[in-house]
Design a protein around this motif. Structure first.
Motif, mmCIF file in Angstrom:
data_model
loop_
_atom_site.group_PDB
_atom_site.id
_atom_site.type_symbol
_atom_site.label_atom_id
_atom_site.label_comp_id
_atom_site.label_asym_id
_atom_site.label_seq_id
_atom_site.Cartn_x
_atom_site.Cartn_y
_atom_site.Cartn_z
ATOM 1 N N ALA A 213 0.753 -1.093 -0.064
ATOM 2 C CA ALA A 213 -0.033 0.023 0.099
ATOM 3 C C ALA A 213 0.743 1.330 -0.022
ATOM 4 N N LEU A 214 2.057 1.136 0.339
ATOM 5 C CA LEU A 214 2.850 2.356 0.611
ATOM 6 C C LEU A 214 3.842 2.566 -0.566
ATOM 7 N N SER B 99 1.879 6.901 -8.513
ATOM 8 C CA SER B 99 2.732 7.567 -9.516
ATOM 9 C C SER B 99 4.113 7.902 -9.178
ATOM 10 N N PHE B 100 4.969 8.413 -10.125
ATOM 11 C CA PHE B 100 6.302 8.755 -9.642
ATOM 12 C C PHE B 100 6.163 9.922 -8.537
ATOM 13 N N ALA B 101 7.039 9.457 -7.551
ATOM 14 C CA ALA B 101 7.088 10.594 -6.521
ATOM 15 C C ALA B 101 8.449 10.142 -5.627
ATOM 16 N N PHE B 102 8.935 10.884 -4.998
ATOM 17 C CA PHE B 102 9.947 10.703 -4.205
ATOM 18 C C PHE B 102 9.523 10.388 -2.785
ATOM 19 N N GLY B 103 9.644 9.245 -2.496
ATOM 20 C CA GLY B 103 9.188 8.800 -1.483
ATOM 21 C C GLY B 103 9.661 9.093 0.031
ATOM 22 N N SER C 197 8.255 -2.125 -3.332
ATOM 23 C CA SER C 197 8.012 -1.865 -2.104
ATOM 24 C C SER C 197 9.260 -1.027 -1.085
ATOM 25 N N LEU C 198 10.484 -1.399 -2.042
ATOM 26 C CA LEU C 198 11.642 -0.795 -1.266
ATOM 27 C C LEU C 198 12.272 0.471 -2.095
ATOM 28 N N GLU D 105 12.277 1.769 4.829
ATOM 29 C CA GLU D 105 13.628 1.395 5.491
ATOM 30 C C GLU D 105 13.216 0.108 6.584
ATOM 31 N N ILE D 106 13.799 -0.954 6.579
ATOM 32 C CA ILE D 106 13.276 -2.138 7.518
ATOM 33 C C ILE D 106 14.469 -2.410 8.378
#
Length: 320
Positions: free
Chosen positions: A223-224, A228-232, A254-255, A261-262
Protein backbone atom coordinates in the motif's frame (compact mmCIF):
# COMPACT_ATOMS: atom_id res chain seq x y z
CA UNK A 1 10.80 -27.89 45.42
CA UNK A 2 7.57 -27.34 43.48
CA UNK A 3 7.80 -26.58 39.77
CA UNK A 4 5.91 -26.56 36.50
CA UNK A 5 7.23 -29.71 34.85
CA UNK A 6 7.02 -30.45 31.12
CA UNK A 7 7.30 -34.13 30.17
CA UNK A 8 7.03 -33.92 26.37
CA UNK A 9 7.12 -31.38 23.56
CA UNK A 10 3.67 -29.97 23.08
CA UNK A 11 2.53 -31.10 26.50
CA UNK A 12 1.08 -29.04 29.35
CA UNK A 13 3.37 -28.27 32.32
CA UNK A 14 2.20 -29.93 35.53
CA UNK A 15 2.61 -28.74 39.11
CA UNK A 16 4.92 -31.37 40.61
CA UNK A 17 7.84 -31.97 42.92
CA UNK A 18 11.23 -31.56 41.25
CA UNK A 19 14.74 -31.97 42.68
CA UNK A 20 16.15 -28.75 44.12
CA UNK A 21 18.94 -27.23 41.99
CA UNK A 22 22.44 -27.33 43.47
CA UNK A 23 24.77 -24.48 42.63
CA UNK A 24 28.05 -25.48 41.00
CA UNK A 25 31.21 -23.42 40.68
CA UNK A 26 30.36 -19.92 39.52
CA UNK A 27 26.61 -20.41 39.96
CA UNK A 28 23.99 -19.03 42.31
CA UNK A 29 20.55 -20.18 43.41
CA UNK A 30 17.70 -17.73 42.76
CA UNK A 31 14.51 -17.76 44.83
CA UNK A 32 11.94 -17.12 42.11
CA UNK A 33 9.38 -14.38 42.76
CA UNK A 34 7.58 -13.85 39.44
CA UNK A 35 7.72 -15.22 35.90
CA UNK A 36 5.91 -13.87 32.84
CA UNK A 37 4.61 -16.60 30.52
CA UNK A 38 4.94 -15.31 26.97
CA UNK A 39 4.09 -16.71 23.55
CA UNK A 40 7.74 -17.56 22.97
CA UNK A 41 7.76 -19.76 26.09
CA UNK A 42 4.76 -21.69 24.80
CA UNK A 43 6.25 -21.99 21.32
CA UNK A 44 9.50 -23.38 22.72
CA UNK A 45 7.58 -25.83 24.91
CA UNK A 46 5.56 -26.89 21.89
CA UNK A 47 8.73 -27.48 19.86
CA UNK A 48 7.67 -24.97 17.19
CA UNK A 49 10.26 -22.28 17.99
CA UNK A 50 13.77 -22.39 16.51
CA UNK A 51 15.23 -22.47 20.03
CA UNK A 52 13.14 -25.50 20.96
CA UNK A 53 15.85 -28.00 20.07
CA UNK A 54 18.21 -26.48 22.63
CA UNK A 55 15.68 -26.28 25.44
CA UNK A 56 13.89 -29.57 24.81
CA UNK A 57 16.97 -31.73 24.55
CA UNK A 58 15.83 -33.91 27.44
CA UNK A 59 12.78 -34.38 29.61
CA UNK A 60 11.47 -33.63 32.13
CA UNK A 61 12.25 -29.92 31.93
CA UNK A 62 10.94 -26.76 33.58
CA UNK A 63 9.78 -24.13 31.03
CA UNK A 64 10.43 -20.36 30.88
CA UNK A 65 13.91 -18.95 30.78
CA UNK A 66 13.93 -15.68 32.69
CA UNK A 67 12.15 -14.07 35.58
CA UNK A 68 12.40 -12.01 38.73
CA UNK A 69 13.85 -13.46 41.91
CA UNK A 70 15.99 -12.91 44.98
CA UNK A 71 19.67 -13.67 45.49
CA UNK A 72 20.71 -15.42 48.70
CA UNK A 73 21.31 -12.01 50.29
CA UNK A 74 17.77 -10.90 49.41
CA UNK A 75 18.66 -8.60 46.51
CA UNK A 76 15.85 -8.52 43.95
CA UNK A 77 17.10 -9.23 40.44
CA UNK A 78 15.97 -10.01 36.95
CA UNK A 79 17.66 -13.25 35.90
CA UNK A 80 18.25 -15.31 32.78
CA UNK A 81 20.68 -17.84 31.26
CA UNK A 82 19.24 -20.61 33.43
CA UNK A 83 20.90 -24.01 33.60
CA UNK A 84 18.64 -26.69 32.14
CA UNK A 85 16.54 -28.53 33.10
CA UNK A 86 15.89 -25.81 35.68
CA UNK A 87 13.67 -23.25 33.94
CA UNK A 88 12.16 -20.28 35.70
CA UNK A 89 8.70 -21.71 36.47
CA UNK A 90 9.74 -23.13 39.82
CA UNK A 91 10.40 -22.07 43.37
CA UNK A 92 14.13 -21.98 42.64
CA UNK A 93 16.41 -21.57 39.64
CA UNK A 94 20.17 -21.81 39.13
CA UNK A 95 22.09 -19.33 36.98
CA UNK A 96 25.71 -18.31 36.43
CA UNK A 97 26.91 -15.56 38.73
CA UNK A 98 26.41 -12.28 36.94
CA UNK A 99 23.47 -13.47 34.81
CA UNK A 100 21.17 -11.08 36.57
CA UNK A 101 20.59 -7.36 37.03
CA UNK A 102 19.22 -5.50 40.06
CA UNK A 103 15.52 -4.60 40.07
CA UNK A 104 14.37 -1.50 41.98
CA UNK A 105 12.88 -2.49 45.33
CA UNK A 106 9.88 -0.22 44.78
CA UNK A 107 8.80 -2.00 41.58
CA UNK A 108 6.34 -4.89 41.91
CA UNK A 109 8.12 -8.12 40.80
CA UNK A 110 5.09 -8.99 38.64
CA UNK A 111 5.37 -5.65 36.87
CA UNK A 112 9.13 -6.06 36.51
CA UNK A 113 8.57 -9.23 34.45
CA UNK A 114 6.77 -7.19 31.78
CA UNK A 115 9.28 -4.35 31.54
CA UNK A 116 11.19 -6.15 28.80
CA UNK A 117 8.13 -5.82 26.56
CA UNK A 118 8.18 -2.07 27.13
CA UNK A 119 11.87 -1.98 26.22
CA UNK A 120 11.10 -3.63 22.85
CA UNK A 121 8.67 -0.77 22.21
CA UNK A 122 11.56 1.64 22.76
CA UNK A 123 13.08 0.24 19.56
CA UNK A 124 11.06 2.92 17.79
CA UNK A 125 13.64 5.31 19.25
CA UNK A 126 16.78 3.14 19.39
CA UNK A 127 16.37 1.46 16.00
CA UNK A 128 14.24 3.90 14.01
CA UNK A 129 15.41 7.19 15.49
CA UNK A 130 11.93 8.40 16.38
CA UNK A 131 11.65 12.09 17.19
CA UNK A 132 8.71 13.81 18.92
CA UNK A 133 5.85 14.81 16.64
CA UNK A 134 6.20 11.90 14.23
CA UNK A 135 3.41 9.51 13.25
CA UNK A 136 3.73 5.96 14.57
CA UNK A 137 1.89 2.89 13.29
CA UNK A 138 1.77 0.01 15.79
CA UNK A 139 1.11 -3.27 13.97
CA UNK A 140 -0.45 -5.69 16.46
CA UNK A 141 -1.49 -3.20 19.12
CA UNK A 142 -4.00 -5.36 21.01
CA UNK A 143 -1.39 -7.70 22.51
CA UNK A 144 0.61 -6.99 25.65
CA UNK A 145 3.67 -5.62 23.84
CA UNK A 146 1.59 -3.74 21.28
CA UNK A 147 -0.44 -1.94 23.95
CA UNK A 148 2.77 -0.93 25.66
CA UNK A 149 4.08 0.36 22.33
CA UNK A 150 1.06 2.66 22.04
CA UNK A 151 1.67 3.96 25.55
CA UNK A 152 5.40 4.40 24.93
CA UNK A 153 4.78 6.23 21.65
CA UNK A 154 2.50 8.66 23.47
CA UNK A 155 5.06 9.16 26.27
CA UNK A 156 7.81 9.80 23.71
CA UNK A 157 5.71 12.54 22.14
CA UNK A 158 4.21 10.97 19.03
CA UNK A 159 2.20 13.45 17.02
CA UNK A 160 -0.18 10.74 15.87
CA UNK A 161 -0.60 7.03 16.63
CA UNK A 162 -2.33 4.47 14.39
CA UNK A 163 -2.93 1.00 15.85
CA UNK A 164 -3.99 -2.29 14.28
CA UNK A 165 -5.61 -5.44 15.62
CA UNK A 166 -8.26 -8.05 14.88
CA UNK A 167 -10.82 -7.36 17.62
CA UNK A 168 -12.99 -4.23 17.64
CA UNK A 169 -13.57 -4.32 21.40
CA UNK A 170 -9.86 -4.49 22.10
CA UNK A 171 -9.14 -1.81 19.51
CA UNK A 172 -11.52 0.49 21.36
CA UNK A 173 -9.48 -0.16 24.51
CA UNK A 174 -6.28 0.66 22.63
CA UNK A 175 -7.83 3.89 21.40
CA UNK A 176 -8.68 4.79 24.99
CA UNK A 177 -5.00 4.22 25.84
CA UNK A 178 -3.83 6.83 23.37
CA UNK A 179 -4.20 5.64 19.76
CA UNK A 180 -5.68 8.29 17.48
CA UNK A 181 -6.86 5.88 14.79
CA UNK A 182 -7.39 2.11 14.77
CA UNK A 183 -7.51 -0.41 11.93
CA UNK A 184 -9.10 -3.86 12.06
CA UNK A 185 -6.91 -6.21 10.02
CA UNK A 186 -9.57 -8.96 9.88
CA UNK A 187 -10.92 -7.68 6.56
CA UNK A 188 -10.22 -8.39 2.90
CA UNK A 189 -6.82 -7.56 1.46
CA UNK A 190 -8.29 -4.71 -0.59
CA UNK A 191 -10.14 -3.22 2.37
CA UNK A 192 -7.05 -3.45 4.58
CA UNK A 193 -4.84 -1.77 1.98
CA UNK A 194 -7.35 1.06 1.70
CA UNK A 195 -7.55 1.38 5.49
CA UNK A 196 -3.76 1.80 5.67
CA UNK A 197 -3.94 4.51 3.00
CA UNK A 198 -6.83 6.31 4.67
CA UNK A 199 -5.20 6.25 8.10
CA UNK A 200 -1.80 7.54 7.02
CA UNK A 201 -3.18 10.96 6.12
CA UNK A 202 -1.16 13.55 4.23
CA UNK A 203 1.98 13.06 6.29
CA UNK A 204 2.27 9.29 5.98
CA UNK A 205 3.77 6.95 8.54
CA UNK A 206 7.16 7.92 9.95
CA UNK A 207 7.76 4.82 12.11
CA UNK A 208 6.10 1.40 12.02
CA UNK A 209 6.51 -0.79 15.11
CA UNK A 210 5.72 -4.26 13.77
CA UNK A 211 4.69 -7.13 16.02
CA UNK A 212 2.79 -8.92 13.22
CA UNK A 213 4.77 -9.40 10.00
CA UNK A 214 3.06 -11.86 7.64
CA UNK A 215 -0.08 -10.84 5.73
CA UNK A 216 -0.85 -7.45 7.35
CA UNK A 217 2.68 -6.16 6.88
CA UNK A 218 2.86 -7.45 3.31
CA UNK A 219 -0.32 -5.53 2.50
CA UNK A 220 1.01 -2.43 4.27
CA UNK A 221 4.25 -2.45 2.30
CA UNK A 222 2.35 -2.82 -0.98
CA UNK A 223 0.00 0.00 0.00
CA UNK A 224 2.94 2.35 0.61
CA UNK A 225 4.18 2.06 -2.98
CA UNK A 226 3.39 5.39 -4.72
CA UNK A 227 0.73 5.15 -7.42
CA UNK A 228 2.61 7.65 -9.58
CA UNK A 229 6.20 8.84 -9.72
CA UNK A 230 7.15 10.47 -6.44
CA UNK A 231 10.08 10.88 -4.13
CA UNK A 232 9.15 8.50 -1.34
CA UNK A 233 9.03 9.82 2.19
CA UNK A 234 11.07 7.59 4.52
CA UNK A 235 8.98 5.13 6.54
CA UNK A 236 11.14 3.31 9.09
CA UNK A 237 9.79 -0.16 9.86
CA UNK A 238 11.05 -1.90 13.01
CA UNK A 239 10.52 -5.66 12.81
CA UNK A 240 9.88 -7.03 16.32
CA UNK A 241 7.42 -9.94 16.22
CA UNK A 242 5.77 -12.38 13.86
CA UNK A 243 2.39 -13.21 15.36
CA UNK A 244 0.74 -13.01 11.91
CA UNK A 245 3.44 -15.00 10.11
CA UNK A 246 7.17 -15.46 9.89
CA UNK A 247 7.45 -14.60 6.20
CA UNK A 248 6.08 -12.21 3.61
CA UNK A 249 6.52 -11.55 -0.09
CA UNK A 250 8.39 -8.27 -0.53
CA UNK A 251 8.01 -6.67 -3.95
CA UNK A 252 11.07 -4.81 -5.19
CA UNK A 253 8.97 -1.68 -5.65
CA UNK A 254 8.10 -1.76 -1.94
CA UNK A 255 11.67 -0.68 -1.27
CA UNK A 256 12.72 0.95 -4.52
CA UNK A 257 10.10 3.68 -4.70
CA UNK A 258 8.31 3.82 -1.36
CA UNK A 259 11.05 5.16 0.90
CA UNK A 260 10.59 2.18 3.24
CA UNK A 261 13.55 1.27 5.45
CA UNK A 262 13.37 -1.98 7.44
CA UNK A 263 15.32 -2.53 10.67
CA UNK A 264 15.51 -5.33 13.19
CA UNK A 265 14.53 -4.44 16.75
CA UNK A 266 18.09 -4.94 17.98
CA UNK A 267 19.51 -2.20 15.76
CA UNK A 268 21.21 0.50 17.80
CA UNK A 269 21.38 -1.54 20.99
CA UNK A 270 24.48 -1.83 23.15
CA UNK A 271 24.87 -2.14 26.94
CA UNK A 272 24.82 1.62 27.47
CA UNK A 273 21.73 2.15 25.32
CA UNK A 274 19.92 -0.77 26.99
CA UNK A 275 20.61 0.76 30.40
CA UNK A 276 19.32 4.15 29.26
CA UNK A 277 16.14 2.64 27.85
CA UNK A 278 15.60 0.57 30.99
CA UNK A 279 16.02 3.55 33.27
CA UNK A 280 13.49 5.51 31.23
CA UNK A 281 10.98 2.65 31.62
CA UNK A 282 11.66 2.54 35.38
CA UNK A 283 11.15 6.31 35.65
CA UNK A 284 7.80 6.15 33.84
CA UNK A 285 6.75 3.15 35.94
CA UNK A 286 7.58 4.83 39.23
CA UNK A 287 5.71 7.99 38.24
CA UNK A 288 2.66 6.02 37.18
CA UNK A 289 2.88 7.37 33.62
CA UNK A 290 3.45 3.85 32.29
CA UNK A 291 1.15 1.10 33.58
CA UNK A 292 1.23 -2.64 33.00
CA UNK A 293 -1.74 -5.01 32.83
CA UNK A 294 -0.84 -8.31 34.48
CA UNK A 295 -2.82 -11.37 35.53
CA UNK A 296 -1.18 -12.95 38.56
CA UNK A 297 -1.66 -16.68 39.17
CA UNK A 298 -0.02 -19.04 41.67
CA UNK A 299 2.42 -21.64 40.41
CA UNK A 300 0.04 -24.34 41.63
CA UNK A 301 -2.45 -23.27 38.93
CA UNK A 302 0.04 -23.57 36.06
CA UNK A 303 -1.79 -26.31 34.17
CA UNK A 304 -4.97 -24.23 33.87
CA UNK A 305 -3.14 -20.94 33.44
CA UNK A 306 -0.95 -22.30 30.62
CA UNK A 307 -4.06 -22.99 28.53
CA UNK A 308 -5.85 -19.68 29.11
CA UNK A 309 -7.00 -17.76 26.05
CA UNK A 310 -8.99 -15.00 27.79
CA UNK A 311 -6.20 -12.63 28.81
CA UNK A 312 -6.90 -10.01 26.10
CA UNK A 313 -3.85 -7.79 26.47
CA UNK A 314 -2.93 -8.83 30.01
CA UNK A 315 0.36 -10.61 30.66
CA UNK A 316 0.13 -13.91 32.53
CA UNK A 317 2.53 -13.73 35.49
CA UNK A 318 3.16 -16.83 37.62
CA UNK A 319 4.01 -16.28 41.28
CA UNK A 320 5.77 -19.30 42.88
Amino acid sequence: MKAAVLHEAGGIPRYEDFPDPVAGDGEVIIEVKAVAVENVDKAIAAGTHYAGEKYLGRFPVIPAFDGIGALPDGTLVGFGDIRLPYGALAEKAVVPKGSYVPIPDDVDPAVATVMASAITAMSMKAAAGFVPGETVLVQGATGVAGRLAVKVARLLGAGRIVATGRDDDQLRQVQAMGADTVINTAVSDEALAQAYLDAKGDGGYDVVVDYLWGRPSEILLRALVPRSFAFGKPTRVVQIGESAGSELALAASSLRTSGVEIYGAAKGLDPQTMEELYQQIVTWTRSGELTFDVEKVPLSDIETAWQRTDLKGRRLVVMP
